[in-house]
Enzyme design. Structure first.
Site, PDB file in Angstrom:
ATOM      1  N   ASN A 123      80.622  74.662  29.691  1.00 23.62           N
ATOM      2  CA  ASN A 123      81.333  73.941  30.753  1.00 23.62           C
ATOM      3  C   ASN A 123      80.594  72.697  31.256  1.00 23.62           C
ATOM      4  OD1 ASN A 123      79.448  75.586  32.011  1.00 23.62           O
ATOM      5  ND2 ASN A 123      80.748  76.079  33.754  1.00 23.62           N
ATOM      6  N   ASP A 178      77.186  86.951  30.212  1.00 21.71           N
ATOM      7  CA  ASP A 178      76.415  88.181  29.993  1.00 21.71           C
ATOM      8  C   ASP A 178      75.419  88.091  28.841  1.00 21.71           C
ATOM      9  OD1 ASP A 178      77.751  89.253  32.035  1.00 21.71           O
ATOM     10  OD2 ASP A 178      79.072  90.552  30.842  1.00 21.71           O
ATOM     11  N   CYS A 205      80.731  77.932  37.248  1.00 22.04           N
ATOM     12  CA  CYS A 205      80.043  79.153  37.681  1.00 22.04           C
ATOM     13  C   CYS A 205      80.217  79.338  39.179  1.00 22.04           C
ATOM     14  CB  CYS A 205      78.570  79.104  37.317  1.00 22.04           C
ATOM     15  SG  CYS A 205      77.711  77.683  37.980  1.00 22.04           S
ATOM     16  N   GLU A 253      70.578  81.547  34.305  1.00 28.62           N
ATOM     17  CA  GLU A 253      71.638  81.227  35.273  1.00 28.62           C
ATOM     18  C   GLU A 253      72.906  81.812  34.702  1.00 28.62           C
ATOM     19  OE1 GLU A 253      71.485  76.881  34.814  1.00 28.62           O
ATOM     20  OE2 GLU A 253      70.887  76.917  36.890  1.00 28.62           O
TER      21      GLU A 253
END
Ligand code: NAP
Length: 481
Positions: free
Chosen positions: A154, A232, A283, A249
């Site tokens: 992203n 994950d 996020c 992160e």
């Protein structure tokens, strides 16, 4: 100038054969696993060799090169942004913003680095009980070696430079494994560093699917630090890697708690921007709104009025909502929507999908038993849970396995501080949606949202070790005179 071309899958599912816009020398690694291993080894070996000399390069010279790279990056904002639009369907203006912000981050990092790394500590032994002043201790910060940087799709440019710049100013070398979607933009970005004149081998970019080359890279014995941003996968990496510093992160389920006295126009504006920017693929997107029952009807109406104005379409037209990154992402979002439907959520808009394009959807009266209440959709779907008390909101927020950011809207600063203290997240925003940045602010997640803290200064500290030199005196220094 040699033309370079590659094939990359676009967010709308088609393959894009991108004629390179300004690259001259970067070659992508092949997809074949055996060749990738050879090439990964070569890249890491070069990084290891180049780092030794780089660590001896004066700090001001490292900073000078970073400033140069930042300027070149900004100069090439248009072609790099074009890659972001085509590869990951980022709206055109946001794509340019990502590149410019990245240039600013590199410059800031150069400036911060000369200060943070330019000073150390001086300690004397007699401040510790039982000691005379017979020892002077000098501390400095030394690089770790080869830093492996793995950013997500992203922000393939910004979340790559947020690892590359602190690593380089600290005297480390970099091996970048860009996301498969976003790799072309990342290659262009790396080329800007090469154009700035960084030594050969110091910065390598190894492309290839994470599922194929990831383990080989992350478990490589010559990698001395991993800075990873993603989902994950980061948890799996942290279990496999041994005895090296990790900066992780990871995902989030950022909650927005809305109290009765909140400015509802401000809340609606923040929830829509926070929940739907880049189609919710951030996020720190608002991923659940926990709204006091007494104001929920009014707020939901205000949010819906704004959702109705969001534009939906191709990233080239700078639409608010663009296709999500892959078909499997779109299918996953649809699963969560179906589950919410079966369990009785109120659909404020009709669910609409065309390929990877999903129209913005607000789900009201969501219950804790619905998957959308807990899971990260990474798409333009936002659940509203109506709460009876602030404690109920905090309980929901803290029962999550994530702990990235949270936010609270209220005019009462005392209540806001109580909520902030109670929320188990790395950051709490008061009267604003969660957000990353400015990039020099500390940024971190608790629980499954991460390990360590980012932000320019924290990253420089994380990518260095403390080294001490101790001067021993034959007699206490105060015996003379
Ligand atoms: P992802 O699937 O975890 O991928 C992240 C990166 O890891 C990609 O470069 C990917 O490469 C690579 N990778 C995949 N498998 C790997 C393996 N076995 N070993 C090493 N690397 C591997 O995440 P994503 O879909 O790109 O990004 C979305 C997620 O990132 C969301 O959960 C979001 O919340 C999180 N995120 C967190 C932050 C934060 O700051 N906390 C910021 C942005 C995004 P390939 O593309 O080749 O698979």
């Amino acid at each position: 100038m040699v033309m370079f071309s590659t094939t990359t899958q676009m967010a709308n599912g088609t393959n894009l054969h991108l004629e390179n816009l300004f690259l001259s020398s970067i070659q992508p690694l092949t997809k074949s696993i055996s060749r990738s291993k050879e090439e990964v080894n070569k890249a890491i070996e070069s990084a290891k060799t180049a780092q030794k000399l780089w660590a001896k390069t004066p700090l001001w010279k490292r900073a000078e090169l970073l400033h140069k790279a930042a300027a070149i990056l900004k100069e090439h904002k248009a072609p790099i942004a074009e890659c972001l639009v085509k590869e990951i369907a980022k709206p055109a203006k946001d794509a340019v913003t990502e590149v410019v912000r990245s240039g600013d981050l590199v410059s800031y990092c150069a400036e911060e680095g000369v200060r943070v790394l330019g000073e150390g500590k001086f300690l004397v032994s007699d401040s510790f009980p039982g000691n005379e002043r017979t020892k002077y201790c000098l501390t400095s910060k030394i690089p770790l070696g080869v830093v492996l940087a793995i950013p997500p799709f992203n922000y393939p440019v910004n979340l790559a430079v947020s690892k590359i710049a602190p690593a380089l100013i600290s005297g480390n070398s970099i091996v970048l494994k860009p996301p498969t979607q976003g790799a072309v933009a990342a290659l262009h970005m790396v080329h800007c560093f090469h154009l700035a004149g960084f030594p050969k081998g110091l910065i390598s970019c190894v492309t290839g699917k994470g599922s194929e080359i990831g383990d080989f890279l992350t478990m490589h014995p010559d990698v001395n630090c991993i800075s990873f941003t993603g989902g994950d996968t980061g948890i799996a990496i942290s279990k496999k890697s041994a005895m090296i510093p990790l900066q992780m992160e990871l995902g989030g389920k950022d909650a927005c708690i809305v109290l009765e006295d909140a400015d509802l126009d401000l809340v609606a504006a923040n929830i829509v921007k926070g929940g739907f920017s880049y189609s919710g693929q951030r996020c720190t997107a608002v991923k659940v709104a926990l709204v006091m029952k007494s104001v929920a009807d009014t707020l939901v109406k205000k949010i819906n009025d704004k959702v109705a104005k969001l534009t939906v379409g191709p990233p080239e037209d700078d639409c608010d909502i663009t296709p999500v990154v892959t078909e499997s992402s779109a299918n996953f979002i649809e699963e969560l929507v179906k589950d919410a439907k079966e369990k009785g959520a109120t659909f404020c808009q009709e669910y609409k999908r065309k390929g990877n394009l999903i129209w913005p959807l607000l789900l009201d009266n969501v219950g804790a038993n619905m998957r959308i209440a807990r899971e990260e959709p990474f798409g333009p779907v936002l659940p509203v849970i109506r709460i009876n008390s602030v404690e109920e909101g905090i309980l929901h927020c803290n029962s999550s396995n994530f702990g990235l950011q949270g936010c609270v809207f209220t005019k009462d600063i005392n209540k806001a501080m109580l909520v902030s203290d109670a929320m188990e997240t790395g950051t709490v925003q008061i009267n604003s949606a969660p957000a990353r940045g400015p990039d020099h602010f500390p940024f971190q997640g608790l629980k499954d949202s991460g390990i360590g803290s980012q932000g320019i200064t924290n990253s420089i500290n994380m990518m260095t070790k403390v080294k001490t030199t101790i001067i021993n005196l034959p007699t206490p220094s105060y015996t003379m005179g």
